[in-house]
Write an enzyme that holds these catalytic residues in place. Structure first.
Site, PDB file in Angstrom:
ATOM      1  N   HIS A  50       0.848  -1.207   0.000  1.00 30.71           N
ATOM      2  CA  HIS A  50       0.000   0.000   0.000  1.00 30.71           C
ATOM      3  C   HIS A  50       0.876   1.247   0.000  1.00 30.71           C
ATOM      4  O   HIS A  50       2.088   1.153   0.121  1.00 30.71           O
ATOM      5  CB  HIS A  50      -0.991  -0.018   1.169  1.00 30.71           C
ATOM      6  CG  HIS A  50      -0.380   0.110   2.534  1.00 30.71           C
ATOM      7  ND1 HIS A  50       0.398  -0.880   3.100  1.00 30.71           N
ATOM      8  CD2 HIS A  50      -0.413   1.120   3.451  1.00 30.71           C
ATOM      9  CE1 HIS A  50       0.786  -0.489   4.307  1.00 30.71           C
ATOM     10  NE2 HIS A  50       0.317   0.727   4.542  1.00 30.71           N
ATOM     11  N   HIS A  52       1.490   3.979   1.880  1.00 31.71           N
ATOM     12  CA  HIS A  52       2.039   4.778   2.987  1.00 31.71           C
ATOM     13  C   HIS A  52       3.566   4.908   2.898  1.00 31.71           C
ATOM     14  O   HIS A  52       4.257   3.959   2.510  1.00 31.71           O
ATOM     15  CB  HIS A  52       1.626   4.170   4.332  1.00 31.71           C
ATOM     16  CG  HIS A  52       0.188   4.433   4.668  1.00 31.71           C
ATOM     17  ND1 HIS A  52      -0.526   3.662   5.560  1.00 31.71           N
ATOM     18  CD2 HIS A  52      -0.673   5.388   4.223  1.00 31.71           C
ATOM     19  CE1 HIS A  52      -1.759   4.135   5.655  1.00 31.71           C
ATOM     20  NE2 HIS A  52      -1.879   5.175   4.850  1.00 31.71           N
ATOM     21  N   ASP A  54       5.995   4.831   4.990  1.00 32.37           N
ATOM     22  CA  ASP A  54       6.856   3.867   5.688  1.00 32.37           C
ATOM     23  C   ASP A  54       6.900   2.523   4.959  1.00 32.37           C
ATOM     24  O   ASP A  54       7.599   1.597   5.392  1.00 32.37           O
ATOM     25  CB  ASP A  54       6.432   3.691   7.162  1.00 32.37           C
ATOM     26  CG  ASP A  54       5.049   3.092   7.331  1.00 32.37           C
ATOM     27  OD1 ASP A  54       4.111   3.560   6.672  1.00 32.37           O
ATOM     28  OD2 ASP A  54       4.907   2.151   8.131  1.00 32.37           O
ATOM     29  N   HIS A  55       6.200   2.425   3.816  1.00 33.07           N
ATOM     30  CA  HIS A  55       6.232   1.202   3.005  1.00 33.07           C
ATOM     31  C   HIS A  55       6.822   1.424   1.612  1.00 33.07           C
ATOM     32  O   HIS A  55       7.223   0.475   0.962  1.00 33.07           O
ATOM     33  CB  HIS A  55       4.816   0.605   2.885  1.00 33.07           C
ATOM     34  CG  HIS A  55       4.239   0.226   4.220  1.00 33.07           C
ATOM     35  ND1 HIS A  55       4.009  -1.073   4.585  1.00 33.07           N
ATOM     36  CD2 HIS A  55       3.898   0.988   5.287  1.00 33.07           C
ATOM     37  CE1 HIS A  55       3.543  -1.096   5.830  1.00 33.07           C
ATOM     38  NE2 HIS A  55       3.463   0.146   6.274  1.00 33.07           N
ATOM     39  N   HIS A 106      -7.312  -0.706   5.714  1.00 33.14           N
ATOM     40  CA  HIS A 106      -6.261   0.205   6.185  1.00 33.14           C
ATOM     41  C   HIS A 106      -6.108   1.344   5.163  1.00 33.14           C
ATOM     42  O   HIS A 106      -6.134   2.516   5.514  1.00 33.14           O
ATOM     43  CB  HIS A 106      -4.963  -0.576   6.358  1.00 33.14           C
ATOM     44  CG  HIS A 106      -3.791   0.237   6.804  1.00 33.14           C
ATOM     45  ND1 HIS A 106      -3.716   0.816   8.053  1.00 33.14           N
ATOM     46  CD2 HIS A 106      -2.632   0.569   6.169  1.00 33.14           C
ATOM     47  CE1 HIS A 106      -2.559   1.465   8.153  1.00 33.14           C
ATOM     48  NE2 HIS A 106      -1.885   1.331   7.022  1.00 33.14           N
ATOM     49  N   ASP A 134      -0.066  -3.780   6.299  1.00 30.90           N
ATOM     50  CA  ASP A 134      -0.673  -3.256   7.531  1.00 30.90           C
ATOM     51  C   ASP A 134      -2.124  -3.694   7.676  1.00 30.90           C
ATOM     52  O   ASP A 134      -2.937  -2.988   8.273  1.00 30.90           O
ATOM     53  CB  ASP A 134      -0.610  -1.720   7.549  1.00 30.90           C
ATOM     54  CG  ASP A 134       0.793  -1.192   7.806  1.00 30.90           C
ATOM     55  OD1 ASP A 134       1.699  -1.995   8.074  1.00 30.90           O
ATOM     56  OD2 ASP A 134       0.971   0.043   7.737  1.00 30.90           O
ATOM     57  N   HIS A 172       4.809  -4.568  10.889  1.00 35.14           N
ATOM     58  CA  HIS A 172       5.167  -3.823  12.104  1.00 35.14           C
ATOM     59  C   HIS A 172       5.316  -4.741  13.316  1.00 35.14           C
ATOM     60  O   HIS A 172       4.569  -5.714  13.462  1.00 35.14           O
ATOM     61  CB  HIS A 172       4.107  -2.757  12.426  1.00 35.14           C
ATOM     62  CG  HIS A 172       4.106  -1.601  11.484  1.00 35.14           C
ATOM     63  ND1 HIS A 172       4.945  -0.513  11.630  1.00 35.14           N
ATOM     64  CD2 HIS A 172       3.380  -1.370  10.367  1.00 35.14           C
ATOM     65  CE1 HIS A 172       4.716   0.343  10.639  1.00 35.14           C
ATOM     66  NE2 HIS A 172       3.769  -0.142   9.865  1.00 35.14           N
TER      67      HIS A 172
HETATM   68 FE    FE Z   1       2.896   0.903   8.094  1.00 31.21          FE
HETATM   69 ZN    ZN Z   2       0.214   1.743   6.515  1.00 30.44          ZN
END
Ligand code: FE
Ligand code: ZN
Length: 260
Positions: A50, A52, A54-55, A106, A134, A172
């Site tokens: 996805h 985001h 942090d990905h 998410h 996530d 995570h």
């Molecule tokens: Fe994340």
């Molecule tokens: Zn995420």
């Protein structure tokens, strides 16, 4: 599979065959480049679940440095060029076939990658493998940023229906916090109590609690157990308005949002 720690609590999963590697959700290029150098591997593909940061934060740098091909959800904005995937698609990386599963909740276009080994293929100990981003965490699930509770519940139902032996690679290390909440919801769940102790000692020794597996999550994860009488009762004790499968799930997610 190797979980490469990134930021404070992310894992970038790396799968390799001693020559080539694939990574999932590289929010940061640095830990991946270091692992490639240390292990003498060439990066051949990047899988993204996805959009985001942090990905995807490391995608451009890794593509530039290695020429790796990038796969990701067709319905989300992921750094281009990209092979856009939709639920039901398949992608081949390192000689493994991954099936793409739509798991909105998410984010709206979140996808997961599932590999079912052929009979006799023992490369991954013969076990099915899931990269779920996530959507599903050990003992928990992702926050609902773009999707509805009904969508997330349906997505988790889809994942829960995969083979029980499936290894679950979450992005995570939220396990201990998730389990603290889970024990509040199900104080009488003996498997949950035992798993919590096991995870506490793993973390105390600096080890990841992941990957998990579906059989275990079905026993301990309240978000996969939202139809169990024990969970329904706890949720309704917390929020007497909660009713129906989706209503109970929504109230459970809301309870977790506020839980400290
Ligand atoms: Fe994340
Ligand atoms: Zn995420």
């Amino acid at each position: 599979m190797i979980p490469l720690p990134a930021f404070t609590d992310n894992y970038i999963w790396m799968l390799h065959d001693a020559h080539h590697a694939v990574v999932v959700d590289p929010g940061d290029a640095q830990p991946v480049l270091e692992a490639l150098r240390t292990l003498g591997l060439q990066l051949s593909a990047i899988l993204v679940t996805h959009h985001h940061p942090d990905h995807v934060g490391g995608v451009d740098a890794l593509r530039d440095a290695t020429g790796a091909r990038v796969y990701g959800p067709a319905r989300e904005r992921i750094p281009q060029p990209l092979v856009g995937l939709n639920g039901g698609d398949r992608c081949e990386v390192l000689g493994f076939t991954f099936e793409v599963i739509d798991v909105p909740g998410h984010t709206a276009g979140h996808i997961a990658y599932f590999h079912q080994p052929a009979a006799g293929d023992m490369r991954l100990d013969g076990l099915p493998l899931l990269f779920c981003g996530d959507t599903l965490f050990s003992g928990g699930c992702g926050r609902l940023f773009e999707g509805t509770p009904a969508q997330m519940l349906a997505s988790l139902d889809t994942l829960a229906a995969l083979p029980a032996a499936t290894r679950v690679c979450c992005t995570h290390e939220y396990t201990l916090a998730n389990l603290k909440f889970a024990r509040t919801v199900e104080p009488g769940n003996a498997e949950l109590a035992a798993y919590s102790q096991q995870c506490e000692s793993l973390r105390a020794d600096g080890h990841p609690t992941l990957p998990s597996n579906l059989a275990l999550e079905l026993q301990i994860n309240p978000f996969l157990r939202s139809r169990q009488a024990s969970v329904v009762q706890a949720v309704q004790g917390h929020d007497p308005q909660a009713n129906g499968e989706t209503g109970v799930f929504a109230a459970l997610r809301q309870w977790k949002n506020e839980f400290r």
